[in-house]
Write an enzyme that holds these catalytic residues in place. Structure first.
Site, PDB file in Angstrom:
ATOM      1  N   GLU A   1       0.886  -1.172   0.000  1.00 34.41           N
ATOM      2  CA  GLU A   1       0.000   0.000   0.000  1.00 34.41           C
ATOM      3  C   GLU A   1       0.917   1.212   0.000  1.00 34.41           C
ATOM      4  O   GLU A   1       1.878   1.267   0.773  1.00 34.41           O
ATOM      5  CB  GLU A   1      -0.888  -0.008   1.255  1.00 34.41           C
ATOM      6  CG  GLU A   1      -1.663   1.291   1.457  1.00 34.41           C
ATOM      7  CD  GLU A   1      -2.502   1.296   2.747  1.00 34.41           C
ATOM      8  OE1 GLU A   1      -2.996   0.225   3.159  1.00 34.41           O
ATOM      9  OE2 GLU A   1      -2.620   2.388   3.348  1.00 34.41           O
TER      10      GLU A   1
ATOM     11  N   GLU B   1      -1.498  11.339   3.894  1.00 33.12           N
ATOM     12  CA  GLU B   1      -2.529  11.154   4.917  1.00 33.12           C
ATOM     13  C   GLU B   1      -2.351  12.259   5.954  1.00 33.12           C
ATOM     14  O   GLU B   1      -1.230  12.701   6.212  1.00 33.12           O
ATOM     15  CB  GLU B   1      -2.394   9.801   5.617  1.00 33.12           C
ATOM     16  CG  GLU B   1      -2.769   8.622   4.755  1.00 33.12           C
ATOM     17  CD  GLU B   1      -2.672   7.331   5.545  1.00 33.12           C
ATOM     18  OE1 GLU B   1      -3.714   6.810   5.949  1.00 33.12           O
ATOM     19  OE2 GLU B   1      -1.538   6.858   5.752  1.00 33.12           O
TER      20      GLU B   1
END
Ligand SMILES: [Ca+2]
Ligand SMILES: [Ca+2]
Ligand SMILES: [Ca+2]
Ligand SMILES: [Ca+2]
Length: 399
Positions: A280, A285
């Site tokens: 991933e 974020e």
């Protein structure tokens, strides 16, 4: 029962006895009681709008009655949402039973939640307080998100690269050639999306829309699909995948405890098995209680939990909520670099994963989402203001 004159007299006498305190026994007349009523009203547009609270006396007074009042902010904030008053006064003339107490509310065209503030009465003269505090609910009546285009903008070319794909989000709708909505709460397969998240994703215009050449993903508090928050998630799985290149995404981010926007990638084909074995890539974020810091992360390893390489970038001043920034990865065979506004802040190489497999030399697809709550950010609390939104101006991919 039909009242005879005799019974009527008795009834009047009884009433007189009950209500009359001025018989010379030393009792003072009962003072009227003051009450203020709650008020729920649309915010309005055009600058200012009076919220008129109804203030009443339980009975007429023989002389003037004065009461003082003070406003207090809640989710509605003084100056931003209403004009604060401290020790304002309201006077009833003798015999008057009802007055309107006006508090000016800021009537703008910016979308907000339904905001509340209170008005509290105090220090009455000629009366006593019965219901002293009223709650005003300013109902949102706007659809436009307040933002400007201010902030960093990326170069439109890089030496040795050409633009291979972009989406400028300048149209009125999501381009379904590239994007799919992923709706729901993850159930039944991966409830809470594996992170105990609290939102239900929808593709309704409430949660995903376009304004001023930007994509807006909006999270709000509402009961929907068994959840207490809604938001939106889009992805390019099966439609547009990438291996290597530079990806630039210009976005303005939300803030607040429990707010978790993400721009990230997952493997199109789980060549090395299910998460996290095939990897991933988290391009950006942010957890909303750290509104000045973003993270770039790789997840990998044999599972069930992931190994990770994660680094943060803190803005020299301000927050990612204040204006637009550009989040980038430069991705090559056996190496990924992360940038904010062109500033390199993390490099991960195959050698860094040690004995683990480096699963990142494969095709990945993009995901944009705005989560609410979850294991990492924690849940929203009283300090969290909703709605919140992530605004994306463009994505550009160079190879
Ligand atoms: Ca307002
Ligand atoms: Ca308005
Ligand atoms: Ca407004
Ligand atoms: Ca745009």
């Amino acid at each position: 029962m039909k009242m005879t004159p005799f019974l009527l007299l008795l009834a009047l006498a009884a009433g007189c006895k009950k209500g009359g305190n001025n018989g010379g026994g030393g009792n003072t007349p009962a003072l009227p009681r003051i009450s203020i009523e709650d008020l729920t009203q649309a915010e309005g547009n055009g600058g200012s709008n009076n919220f008129n609270f109804r203030v009443t006396l339980s009975e007429a007074a023989s002389g003037p009655v004065t009461v003082y009042y003070t406003t207090n902010g809640g989710t509605g904030v003084a100056t931003e949402d209403f004009t604060s008053v401290t020790n304002g006064s309201l006077t009833f003339a003798a015999g008057e039973r009802e007055k309107l107490l006006a508090v000016p509310v800021v009537a703008d065209d910016a979308r907000e939640g339904d905001d509340v503030f209170t008005v509290t009465l105090s220090s009455p003269s000629g009366a006593t307080l019965s219901r002293a505090t009223a709650t005003a609910t300013i109902q949102n009546d706007d659809t436009r998100i307040p933002f400007t285009n201010a902030g960093y903008d990326a170069p439109t070319s890089y030496p040795g690269y050409s633009l291979v794909w972009s989406d400028d989000f300048n149209g009125p709708a999501l381009n379904s050639t590239f994007w799919t909505n992923e709706n729901g709460d993850g159930c039944p397969n991966i409830c809470g999306w594996g992170n105990n998240e609290l939102e239900y994703y929808t593709d309704r215009p409430d949660n995903l829309f376009f304004q001023d050449g930007k994509l807006v993903i909006l999270a709000q508090k509402e009961s929907y699909g068994g959840k207490q928050y809604t938001s939106s998630k889009i992805l390019t799985r099966g439609k547009k995948t990438f291996k290597y290149g530079r990806i630039d995404i210009r976005a303005k981010l939300p803030k607040g405890k429990g707010i978790w926007p993400a721009l990230w990638l997952l493997p199109q084909n789980n060549v090395f098995g299910g998460w996290p074995r095939s990897g991933e890539i988290d391009l950006m974020e942010l957890v909303g209680h750290e509104p000045n810091k973003v993270y770039g992360t790789l997840h990998f390893g044999p599972g069930p939990g992931s190994q990770q390489i994660s680094r943060g970038y803190t803005l020299p001043s301000g927050t990612f909520h204040d204006e637009f920034h550009v989040f980038s990865v430069e991705w090559k065979q056996d190496e990924i670099k992360w940038f904010v506004d062109g500033n390199l802040f993390s490099t991960a190489r195959k050698a860094d994963v040690g004995v683990n497999n480096w699963p990142f030399n494969e095709e990945f697809y993009l995901i944009f989402n705005l989560a609410v709550g979850g294991n990492w950010p924690g849940n929203p609390d009283a300090s969290t203001y909703l709605p919140q939104w992530m605004v994306v101006d463009y994505i550009r991919v160079y190879q």
